[in-house]
Enzyme design. Structure first.
Site, short mmCIF file in Angstrom:
data_model
loop_
_atom_site.label_atom_id
_atom_site.label_comp_id
_atom_site.label_asym_id
_atom_site.label_seq_id
_atom_site.Cartn_x
_atom_site.Cartn_y
_atom_site.Cartn_z
N LEU A 148 91.55 41.64 69.55
CA LEU A 148 91.13 42.00 70.90
C LEU A 148 89.61 42.14 70.87
CD1 LEU A 148 93.76 44.79 71.77
CD2 LEU A 148 93.81 42.39 72.47
N ASP A 149 88.95 41.69 71.94
CA ASP A 149 87.50 41.86 72.00
C ASP A 149 87.13 43.32 71.81
OD1 ASP A 149 87.24 39.17 72.52
OD2 ASP A 149 87.09 39.42 74.70
N LYS A 150 85.91 43.56 71.36
CA LYS A 150 85.44 44.92 71.12
C LYS A 150 85.71 45.82 72.32
CE LYS A 150 81.17 47.59 70.49
NZ LYS A 150 79.69 47.52 70.32
N ARG A 262 89.14 36.24 80.34
CA ARG A 262 87.83 36.46 80.97
C ARG A 262 87.28 35.15 81.54
NH1 ARG A 262 84.59 39.33 76.23
NH2 ARG A 262 82.96 39.41 77.83
#
Length: 340
Positions: A148-150, A262
């Site tokens: 998962l992205d930061k 996104r």
């Protein structure tokens, strides 16, 4: 033959080739151990003298195996990990000897890398799991099969041994097309999709730098298939012409590309609220919001994305397990302000 999963901690294994045994030693061992170790790992152990064929050390991976041959493999202790473990608090949803499932908070980087060599989820898992990590590729570390992205929160699973790692990795590579793997996200977006339910099928590739991604034409050198299914769950500040200032959507992934949700939502004109990379053109929309939404949205400095659901087949038992993480407080506050 004993289940290799149940012997994951054993330093030594003795195997006897059955009547159908044939082929190279490294290939036979890999198949017989049912994916507990990769073929490259088995080959390296043979070359290091850790395998005995008929009681004699064999350092040739290509040696042939015959029915009745006794093969003994000595498994060295897993090496200490790089990076090192760090005492970072974790919200553990489930844990056993094979897997650990956590609710990752926004702001926590999953894997060490440039600019983030410490303070990551991997550092936290190494510390938390300790000796229950039997080694991924010979190193005592967790097996990361998805990320998962930061600044994306939500459910994440990691493997604690080689066999679990290979089993989970295969599920994620399949993207749930033929198995039980399921991933679902909640997102708050600007505007609202024209269709309340739909599929975005648009290949993704690099956007000219190392980090950002963009929709690519099919056939482009770096274009990779990317499919996102979405459904609008709630609309905020909707107008008579069916437009809205913002919406809460649910996304389910059929592929797992970097920044997929996104980029796809920005591609259809509905970038995520707070997204620093893909919603720059929508920042002035905050001025159209009434208070307190205007203040809350202005202060929301991450993409409004949360991985609330993860389902997968347990690598040892075959049981389909489902985990959910409630929306984090900052996103809850964001949605509540928009509802007003």
């Amino acid at each position: 033959m004993n289940d290799p999963f149940k012997q994951a901690e054993a330093p030594r294994k003795v195997l006897v080739a059955d009547e159908d045994a044939e082929g190279r030693l490294d290939a036979w061992l890999t198949a017989t151990l049912d994916g507990e170790f990769s073929r490259n790992r088995i080959k390296a152990l043979i070359e290091q003298g850790a395998v005995l064929l008929k009681g004699v050390v064999c350092t040739e991976p290509k040696r042939k195996v015959a029915p009745g041959d006794q093969v003994e493999i000595v498994l060295p202790e897993p090496e200490d990990p790089e990076p090192k473990g760090e005492d970072i608090p974790l919200e553990v949803l489930y844990e056993d000897l094979d897997v650990i499932v956590i609710a990752k908070p926004a702001g926590l980087v999953v894997h060490p890398g440039a600019g983030n060599w410490t303070g990551t989820l991997v550092n936290a898992l190494i510390y938390h799991c300790g000796d229950t990590l039997s080694g991924i590729g010979g190193v005592r570390r967790p097996g990361i099969v998805h990320r998962l992205d930061k600044d994306t929160s939500g459910v994440l699973v990691a493997a604690k041994n080689d066999a679990a790692h290979r089993h989970l990795a295969a599920q994620f590579a399949d993207h749930g097309r033929t198995g039980p793997l399921e991933r679902a996200y909640q997102a708050v977006v600007w505007s609202r999709p024209r269709q309340l339910r739909g599929t975005i099928d648009a290949p993704l590739g690099r956007a000219g730098d190392r980090i950002k991604r963009a929709v690519k034409r099919e056939g482009s050198d770096d274009a990779r298939e990317a499919v996102t299914h979405y459904e609008v769950m709630e609309r905020f500040h909707e107008k008579p012409d069916a437009t809205a200032l913002a919406a809460l959507i649910e996304c389910r992934l059929e592929t797992g590309r970097t920044h997929q949700i996104r980029v796809h939502m920005a591609h259809i004109g509905c970038p995520l609220v707070g997204d620093p990379d893909y919603s720059a053109g929508f920042r002035t929309k905050v001025n159209l919001l009434p208070e307190p939404a205007k203040t809350v949205v202005s202060g929301f400095h991450r993409q409004a994305l949360h991985a609330f659901l993860l389902a997968f087949e347990h690598p040892r038992t075959g049981e389909v397990m489902e985990f959910r993480a409630p929306m984090p407080k900052d996103m809850e506050a964001l949605v509540a302000s928009l509802r007003q």
